[in-house]
Structures are given as C-alpha cells and as structure tokens.
Design an enzyme around this catalytic site. Structure first.
Site, PDB file in Angstrom:
ATOM      1  N   PHE A 110       0.689  -1.366   0.022  1.00 62.21           N
ATOM      2  CA  PHE A 110       0.200  -0.113   0.067  1.00 62.21           C
ATOM      3  C   PHE A 110       0.818   1.287  -0.082  1.00 62.21           C
ATOM      4  CE2 PHE A 110      -4.581   1.231   0.942  1.00 62.21           C
ATOM      5  CZ  PHE A 110      -5.246   0.142   0.224  1.00 62.21           C
ATOM      6  N   PHE A 150     -31.399  10.308  14.336  1.00 67.97           N
ATOM      7  CA  PHE A 150     -30.286  11.429  13.926  1.00 67.97           C
ATOM      8  C   PHE A 150     -29.835  12.518  15.043  1.00 67.97           C
ATOM      9  CE2 PHE A 150     -29.353  15.606  12.196  1.00 67.97           C
ATOM     10  CZ  PHE A 150     -28.546  15.448  11.211  1.00 67.97           C
ATOM     11  N   GLN A 224      -7.369  15.170   3.003  1.00 68.30           N
ATOM     12  CA  GLN A 224      -6.789  14.216   1.923  1.00 68.30           C
ATOM     13  C   GLN A 224      -7.348  14.168   0.572  1.00 68.30           C
ATOM     14  OE1 GLN A 224      -6.487   9.581   2.700  1.00 68.30           O
ATOM     15  NE2 GLN A 224      -4.240  10.521   2.644  1.00 68.30           N
ATOM     16  N   HIS A 226      -7.523  11.643  -2.672  1.00 67.83           N
ATOM     17  CA  HIS A 226      -7.080  10.549  -3.306  1.00 67.83           C
ATOM     18  C   HIS A 226      -6.649  10.535  -4.541  1.00 67.83           C
ATOM     19  CE1 HIS A 226      -7.135   6.088  -4.162  1.00 67.83           C
ATOM     20  NE2 HIS A 226      -7.156   5.830  -2.741  1.00 67.83           N
ATOM     21  N   LEU A 236     -14.437   5.555  -5.731  1.00 70.09           N
ATOM     22  CA  LEU A 236     -12.979   5.313  -5.474  1.00 70.09           C
ATOM     23  C   LEU A 236     -12.412   3.832  -6.195  1.00 70.09           C
ATOM     24  CD1 LEU A 236     -10.457   5.914  -3.538  1.00 70.09           C
ATOM     25  CD2 LEU A 236     -11.346   4.104  -2.280  1.00 70.09           C
ATOM     26  N   GLU A 239      -6.756   2.088  -3.959  1.00 68.21           N
ATOM     27  CA  GLU A 239      -5.036   1.977  -3.948  1.00 68.21           C
ATOM     28  C   GLU A 239      -4.515   0.488  -4.032  1.00 68.21           C
ATOM     29  OE1 GLU A 239      -3.262   5.000  -1.586  1.00 68.21           O
ATOM     30  OE2 GLU A 239      -1.977   3.493  -0.572  1.00 68.21           O
ATOM     31  N   ARG A 270      -0.629   9.262  -0.912  1.00 67.48           N
ATOM     32  CA  ARG A 270      -1.560  10.102  -1.668  1.00 67.48           C
ATOM     33  C   ARG A 270      -1.473  11.619  -1.784  1.00 67.48           C
ATOM     34  NH1 ARG A 270      -6.417   6.445   1.474  1.00 67.48           N
ATOM     35  NH2 ARG A 270      -5.733   4.857   0.541  1.00 67.48           N
ATOM     36  N   HIS A 338     -11.151  12.656  -0.172  1.00 64.56           N
ATOM     37  CA  HIS A 338     -11.569  11.395   0.160  1.00 64.56           C
ATOM     38  C   HIS A 338     -11.361  11.130   1.762  1.00 64.56           C
ATOM     39  CE1 HIS A 338     -11.132   6.854   0.324  1.00 64.56           C
ATOM     40  NE2 HIS A 338     -10.097   6.898   0.857  1.00 64.56           N
ATOM     41  N   GLU A 362     -12.912   8.359  11.916  1.00 67.81           N
ATOM     42  CA  GLU A 362     -12.544   9.420  11.251  1.00 67.81           C
ATOM     43  C   GLU A 362     -12.838  10.492  11.753  1.00 67.81           C
ATOM     44  OE1 GLU A 362     -13.475   8.722   7.032  1.00 67.81           O
ATOM     45  OE2 GLU A 362     -12.920  10.825   6.422  1.00 67.81           O
ATOM     46  N   ARG A 373      -2.643  10.681   5.876  1.00 72.06           N
ATOM     47  CA  ARG A 373      -2.863   9.518   6.280  1.00 72.06           C
ATOM     48  C   ARG A 373      -2.174   8.538   5.220  1.00 72.06           C
ATOM     49  NH1 ARG A 373      -7.044   5.620   5.295  1.00 72.06           N
ATOM     50  NH2 ARG A 373      -8.020   6.943   4.121  1.00 72.06           N
TER      51      ARG A 373
HETATM   52  C1  LIG Z   1     -14.736   4.640  -0.645  1.00 71.52           C
HETATM   53  C2  LIG Z   1     -13.896   4.555   0.723  1.00 71.52           C
HETATM   54  C3  LIG Z   1     -12.969   3.506   0.432  1.00 71.52           C
HETATM   55  C4  LIG Z   1     -12.026   3.408   1.723  1.00 71.52           C
HETATM   56  N1  LIG Z   1     -11.226   2.271   1.853  1.00 71.52           N
HETATM   57  C5  LIG Z   1     -10.519   2.311   2.838  1.00 71.52           C
HETATM   58  C6  LIG Z   1      -9.501   1.152   3.221  1.00 71.52           C
HETATM   59  O1  LIG Z   1      -9.393   0.184   2.225  1.00 71.52           O
HETATM   60  N2  LIG Z   1      -8.892   1.106   4.434  1.00 71.52           N
HETATM   61  C7  LIG Z   1      -8.780   2.067   5.129  1.00 71.52           C
HETATM   62  O2  LIG Z   1      -8.042   1.736   6.151  1.00 71.52           O
HETATM   63  N3  LIG Z   1      -9.721   3.071   5.103  1.00 71.52           N
HETATM   64  C8  LIG Z   1     -10.553   3.352   4.024  1.00 71.52           C
HETATM   65  N4  LIG Z   1     -11.321   4.078   3.858  1.00 71.52           N
HETATM   66  C9  LIG Z   1     -11.346   4.956   4.975  1.00 71.52           C
HETATM   67  C10 LIG Z   1     -12.197   4.590   6.170  1.00 71.52           C
HETATM   68  O3  LIG Z   1     -13.153   3.543   5.368  1.00 71.52           O
HETATM   69  C11 LIG Z   1     -12.988   5.352   7.036  1.00 71.52           C
HETATM   70  O4  LIG Z   1     -12.131   6.249   7.585  1.00 71.52           O
HETATM   71  C12 LIG Z   1     -13.678   4.805   8.117  1.00 71.52           C
HETATM   72  O5  LIG Z   1     -14.417   3.540   7.753  1.00 71.52           O
HETATM   73  C13 LIG Z   1     -14.485   5.525   8.961  1.00 71.52           C
HETATM   74  O6  LIG Z   1     -15.412   4.620   9.826  1.00 71.52           O
HETATM   75  P1  LIG Z   1     -15.908   5.392  11.131  1.00 71.52           P
HETATM   76  O7  LIG Z   1     -16.544   4.393  11.922  1.00 71.52           O
HETATM   77  O8  LIG Z   1     -15.331   6.540  11.793  1.00 71.52           O
HETATM   78  O9  LIG Z   1     -17.124   5.976  10.420  1.00 71.52           O
HETATM   79  P2  LIG Z   1     -18.477   5.630   9.200  1.00 71.52           P
HETATM   80  O10 LIG Z   1     -17.870   4.416   8.955  1.00 71.52           O
HETATM   81  O11 LIG Z   1     -18.558   6.697   8.337  1.00 71.52           O
HETATM   82  O12 LIG Z   1     -19.649   5.522  10.207  1.00 71.52           O
HETATM   83  C14 LIG Z   1     -20.364   6.705  10.760  1.00 71.52           C
HETATM   84  C15 LIG Z   1     -21.499   6.479  11.404  1.00 71.52           C
HETATM   85  O13 LIG Z   1     -22.091   7.682  12.098  1.00 71.52           O
HETATM   86  C16 LIG Z   1     -23.423   7.868  12.012  1.00 71.52           C
HETATM   87  N5  LIG Z   1     -23.887   9.145  12.102  1.00 71.52           N
HETATM   88  C17 LIG Z   1     -23.167  10.253  11.590  1.00 71.52           C
HETATM   89  N6  LIG Z   1     -23.677  11.212  11.808  1.00 71.52           N
HETATM   90  C18 LIG Z   1     -24.874  10.976  12.676  1.00 71.52           C
HETATM   91  C19 LIG Z   1     -25.867  11.813  13.287  1.00 71.52           C
HETATM   92  N7  LIG Z   1     -26.115  13.004  13.173  1.00 71.52           N
HETATM   93  N8  LIG Z   1     -26.722  11.055  14.079  1.00 71.52           N
HETATM   94  C20 LIG Z   1     -26.495   9.535  14.305  1.00 71.52           C
HETATM   95  N9  LIG Z   1     -25.778   8.913  13.720  1.00 71.52           N
HETATM   96  C21 LIG Z   1     -24.872   9.726  12.817  1.00 71.52           C
HETATM   97  C22 LIG Z   1     -23.798   6.951  10.708  1.00 71.52           C
HETATM   98  O14 LIG Z   1     -25.060   6.523  10.521  1.00 71.52           O
HETATM   99  C23 LIG Z   1     -22.740   6.021  10.911  1.00 71.52           C
HETATM  100  O15 LIG Z   1     -23.256   4.943  11.223  1.00 71.52           O
HETATM  101  C24 LIG Z   1     -12.305   4.376   2.808  1.00 71.52           C
HETATM  102  C25 LIG Z   1     -13.255   5.211   2.664  1.00 71.52           C
HETATM  103  C26 LIG Z   1     -13.768   5.445   1.710  1.00 71.52           C
HETATM  104  C27 LIG Z   1     -14.752   6.546   1.503  1.00 71.52           C
END
Ligand SMILES: Cc1cc2nc3c(=O)[nH]c(=O)nc-3n(C[C@H](O)[C@H](O)[C@H](O)COP(=O)(O)OP(=O)(O)OC[C@H]3O[C@@H](n4cnc5c(N)ncnc54)[C@H](O)[C@@H]3O)c2cc1C
Length: 562
Positions: A110, A150, A224, A226, A236, A239, A270, A338, A362, A373
């Site tokens: 990666f 929400f 970031q 991508h 996307l 990578e 990136r 990204h 995130e 990152r």
């Molecule tokens: C297309 C794509 C591919 C990626 N590929 C990779 C990869 O291969 N490897 C890697 O390490 N990273 C990757 N990333 C980055 C990584 O996936 C994310 O940074 C990570 O999954 C974020 O997880 P999270 O739990 O922080 O948030 P999320 O998975 O975004 O979850 C957020 C949660 O918060 C809830 N929420 C938000 N606002 C509210 C609100 N107001 N009220 C109630 N609930 C709310 C949503 O319902 C959801 O359940 C990728 C990102 C993208 C976009």
C-alpha cells in the site's frame, strides 16, 4: 451512548460492553449500521503480522513520515502495537480475510508503506470488517440500537456531558437521552467538497456536535485527496489496484511518477501522487473528457486472473460505471477528496477534554495521521481507538452517579426542540437548501482544494461566512414529520457549514506546505514555526485558532522524500 454505527462506533460499543456487562449501552445511528461509510472500504487494513520482515518501528516510521511529522509519535507507537491484536480479534470474530496457500492471512503493498502489511478481503474489506463487528455486537444484550435516529446536539451541563438529543426519523420526534458518557463516532465530512469518494451521509455531524459543545477541532487544514477516482462519479478505485502492480500513465503513455516519487512510483503517498497528477494535467499531459481532465490507471498487464481474484470490485465498478473492462482497457482517474486527517481533538485515549465526551474513528483527530494518512491505516485506527474510547467512556460512566432529567438539561432540550421545529422546519419561505449546499461544495473545491494560497483561502472564509448567514433564511420544503429527509439534510448542511469554515481559517494560519496542505505562496515545510497542531474553537464570530505541541518520541523530523 455511542453516536455512530460504523467501524469505530461498533468497536467502541463492544469494548464498553465487555468491560462492564452491567452498563446500558446505546448506539444511535442515522442509518442502519451496515450502511455506514465503512462498508465501502476496499483496499485493506494495516497491521504488522509478518514479523519475519516487518516490525512495529517500521510501521511507526512509515506512518510518521507519511504524516510529514505532524503525527503525535506516542499515539502512533500505541497504534502499531495494538494493530495486530485488533486484526487477530477481528479474525476470531469471523472476518474472512484473503489467505495465502499456506493458510496465513495475505498481505498486500500500500502507498507509503515500506513493506507488504495491508491485510485484505479481496477488495471488499469494509463490507467484511463491518459485518464481523456488527454481528459480534448483536451478541451483547446490554447494547441497544437506535437505527435511523439522527443526533442533533450534545447536552452539556456544569462543564460535563449529560446526554444527547436525537430525532427518531421514523416518527420525526425529538428525544432527549440522558447519558453518563458519550462517544462520537460519526465519521468524516467529505460531502463539504464537490468531488469526493464519500457517501452522502458523511456530513461532519459529530465534528460540529463537539465543536458546538466547546471542544476544538484539530488539524482541520489537512484534507486528503486520493489520486484515483472515477472522473464521472467520484467513485474510488482502491489503492490496492496499484498495490497489485497497476501503473499511472499520462497522455504520452509515460509512467510520470518517475519525476515525482522515483523510489516509490505508484506506491508513493496520496498527497504527492494527487499533486503529481494535477501537475501533469496542468502542463498539458493529461486527457480531456466530458467530466474534466484525467490520467490513466493501467491494469491491463496484471491479467484477467489477478484482477478477478484480487480486484473483483475494481472490475465491477469499471464495468458498471464506465462500461470498460480493466483487463483490456485503461481506467480514467483523477484526484478527489477522500478523507479528513483533522477532526475532534482528543488525547491518546479518545478523550476530548470535556468530561464524559470521547471521540474515535474518522471524526476524531487523535493525531496519528498528521498531515497525510497512509492508506489502510484508517480502518485499523477505527478498531484500536474505537476500543480505547469505548473503554474510556465505560470506565467513566461506571463511576458516575445516576443522572436525572431536570433543569438545566430539560431547558437545553427544549431550546433544541425550538431550534429544530420553529427555526429550521417552520419557515414557509426562503432559499433552497440544495442551492446553499452546492455553493459550499464549489467554494471548498475551488478555494480549499489540493493547492491553496492566501487569496483563495480568504475568499473561502468570506464565501462560507456568507453561506452561513444565508442558511439562517433557508426553507425546508417538506413540512411532514415522518422520515423528513429534507429536514435532516437541512440539519446536516448546518453542521457542514460550521465544519467547512474551520478549514480555510486553519489553512490560512498555516503558512507553510506540509503533507496534504500545499500552499503555493509558502511552498516549503517550516518546522521552526509550524511543527505544531492548529486547533480551532467556535466563537460567536470567526473561529479562534490556537496551537498545540506535536509529541516527538524517537523520530526527528527529516526531509520527506520517497
Ligand atoms: C470509498 C472508501 C474506501 C475506503 N477504503 C479504505 C480502506 O481500504 N482502508 C482503510 O483503512 N480506510 C479506507 N477508507 C477510510 C475508512 O473507511 C473510513 O475512514 C472509516 O471507515 C470511517 O469509519 P467510522 O466508523 O469513523 O465512520 P463511518 O463508517 O463513516 O460511520 C459513521 C456512523 O455515524 C453515524 N452518524 C453520522 N452522523 C450521525 C448523526 N448526526 N446521528 C446519528 N448517527 C450519525 C452514521 O450513521 C454511521 O453509522 C475508505 C473510505 C472510503 C470513502
């Protein structure tokens, strides 16, 4: 209470439930957890499992160098040590990692990683990882879910968190939850930009919730881009396509990265790759198409078998969204937003400094990604620090006395009700939400994108400031209560504007170039003045910026060349 059902939120819930089975744990999520953005992760998650050639120091060094030395090194050291434990745990919870013929979990290369250390499940790690976490969370009777709820505000009383207000989207009712501790795990805010890989739900809600509750946002200027998005949709192309040997080519069929990252080529980080593509395009060596300029991602030499076995999703996306077969044709790609390195300020345990409030994933800036990152570190970050925040919150909640719903919490909840139903929902006339959103996305893309300068950033501050004023007179056209997605988008846009504003203000203050933050008027990194974090506080007027030191343990800043 955990806000968010993605990787970080579910991991936090499981950790809290394991720590104290007597705790009553709630997960509030605006979508069904399996629809969180985590599900769309493709490439993989990083962890040192191959100790024959890999070690913690190397993973830490790669991450710190990738961050352009803005990461807190104690956080990174903790992260790399915990990462393999989390990977093994996830495997035990059922994550179907791809495997080598000898049975070991496979690893792939990666960007910015010196050796192969990214574990994967073909190119659908997010789906499998989230499923494993979700199913594991179902085993705990003390985890209760509020799907399609929400969260609108954090209730703060006497300098500590008392709970959360949230709309039950099915009925449209606003409900107050008392909670001794709250973990924000709401993901990033990519949707403040026009061209992004992020799902529609990534609107920075949790960043705004914390910011409004008085917690600063940190490293917000670090956005970031991508390098490989489909130019028509922003979808996307992982990578992993380059990790498996794909090449980036310009119009002359040249692997142009030899001029930018000769030792890493397609496996460079990136930020540098995205800038390299922009330079090629600017100097006339890109392609022009109906959706703007682009370069080529060439996978044709990998052969059908490898693509089928290791990159089936890339194939599916190229076929479905562009009508091309990547085994025989080049994929047009260009850079796009990204990921957010910045977010809610926390310490190494996910604690925000506001008693009872934690953040992970995130949405948080735990300072392990610094100014850039490395791909595949993020999912692992969600696991390691999701668990850490869950434990921290559970320990804190266990020690707190029972809460009661009286003033001033009740007063705060009533104020929130008035804000939503009287100020946002009620007005009959005003500007459309979608117009304001489109203008915000355009302003961010044009003025706070890959390249920045003082004029552009000042303009962005002004534009976002104006949009915030216009937002006060926006109209929600749908007046119904049940599943009112128009109302939810208005509240999301209101969150996004608060978050968006912090980015040009922080970017303006950082008069240097570092990682993803590239100032054409200050092209060099300036460690003397800017080897520090910028933190942004909400005020009644323009955001206030302060600094925080960067923790350096063993890796002295050096020139970042690849
Ligand atoms: C297309 C794509 C591919 C990626 N590929 C990779 C990869 O291969 N490897 C890697 O390490 N990273 C990757 N990333 C980055 C990584 O996936 C994310 O940074 C990570 O999954 C974020 O997880 P999270 O739990 O922080 O948030 P999320 O998975 O975004 O979850 C957020 C949660 O918060 C809830 N929420 C938000 N606002 C509210 C609100 N107001 N009220 C109630 N609930 C709310 C949503 O319902 C959801 O359940 C990728 C990102 C993208 C976009």
């Amino acid at each position: 209470m955990i806000i968010g059902g993605g990787a970080a939120g579910l991991r936090a819930a499981i950790a809290a439930a394991e720590l104290n089975p007597k705790l009553d744990i709630a997960i509030v999520s605006k979508v069904y957890p399996m629809r969180s953005h985590t599900v769309s992760a493709e490439g993989g998650m990083a962890a040192v499992l191959r100790t024959d050639y890999d070690n913690f120091d190397l993973h830490a060094y790669d991450t710190i160098k990738g961050s352009d030395f803005l990461a807190d090194q104690d956080t990174v050291e903790f992260f790399v040590r915990e990462a393999p434990k989390e990977a093994v745990r996830l495997e035990h919870w059922g994550c179907p990692f791809s495997r080598d013929p000898d049975g070991r979990i496979s690893v792939r290369a990666f960007g910015g990683m010196s050796v192969k250390r990214t574990l994967f499940a073909t190119d659908k790690i997010g789906f499998h990882l989230l499923h494993s976490l979700f199913q594991t969370s179902l085993k705990f009777e003390n985890i209760r879910r509020y799907d399609e709820w929400f969260a609108t505000s954090i209730l703060v009383e006497n300098g500590r968190v008392d709970g959360v207000t949230a709309i039950d989207m099915r009925s449209g009712d606003l409900v107050s939850f008392l909670a001794k501790a709250v973990v924000i795990a709401t993901g990033g805010c990519g949707r403040i930009y026009q061209f992004t890989t992020n799902g529609w739900i990534k609107t920075g809600d949790g960043m705004a919730l914390a910011y409004r509750a008085g917690v600063p946002l940190k490293d917000m200027e670090m956005v970031q881009y991508h390098p490989t998005l489909l130019p028509n949709t922003g979808i996307l192309i992982t990578e992993a396509a380059r990790g498996e040997g794909g090449h980036l080519l310009n119009k002359d069929g040249e692997r142009f990265l030899k001029r930018y990252v000769p030792n890493k080529m397609e496996l460079g980080p990136r930020d540098i790759l995205s800038r390299a593509e922009m330079t090629e395009i600017k100097e006339g060596r890109g392609f022009e198409g109906p959706y703007g300029s682009y370069v080529h991602l060439d996978l044709t030499h990998l052969g059908e078998e490898t693509i089928e076995a290791k990159l089936p999703f890339v194939k599916e996306l190229a076929e479905k969204y562009l009508g091309i077969d990547p085994a025989h044709e080049m994929i047009p790609v260009r850079p796009g937003q990204h990921y957010m390195m910045g977010g809610v300020h926390t310490d190494i345990h996910g604690y925000t400094g506001l008693p009872g409030l934690y953040a992970a994933g995130e949405v948080a800036c735990i300072s392990m990604n610094g100014a850039n990152r490395l791909g595949s570190n993020s999912l692992t970050e969600c696991l390691v620090f999701g668990a850490e925040a869950g434990i921290g919150a559970a320990q804190y909640a266990t020690k707190q006395a029972a809460l009661s719903f009286g003033n001033p919490v009740q007063g705060l909840a009533l104020e929130e009700e008035k804000r939503i139903y009287d100020k946002v929902l009620k007005p009959e006339q005003g500007e459309k939400i979608s117009t304001i959103r489109t203008e915000m996305q355009k302003a961010m893309e044009e003025h706070v994108g890959i390249y920045r300068d003082e004029n552009n950033l000042k303009q962005a501050c002004r534009l976002i400031g104006d949009l915030k004023k216009r937002m006060k007179n926006a109209v929600v056209e749908d007046k119904d209560r049940v599943y009112n997605t128009d109302l939810v988008s208005a509240l999301e846009l209101d969150f996004m504007l608060d978050v968006a504003e912090t980015i040009p203000y922080a970017a303006l203050a950082r008069k240097e170039s570092r990682g993803a933050h590239s100032r054409t008027d200050y092209p060099k990194r300036d460690d003397d003045q800017f080897l520090k974090h910028l933190v942004v506080y909400q005020t009644g007027t323009v955001p206030r910026i302060e600094t925080m030191p960067v923790t350096i343990t063993r890796w002295k800043p050096e020139a970042r060349v690849y």
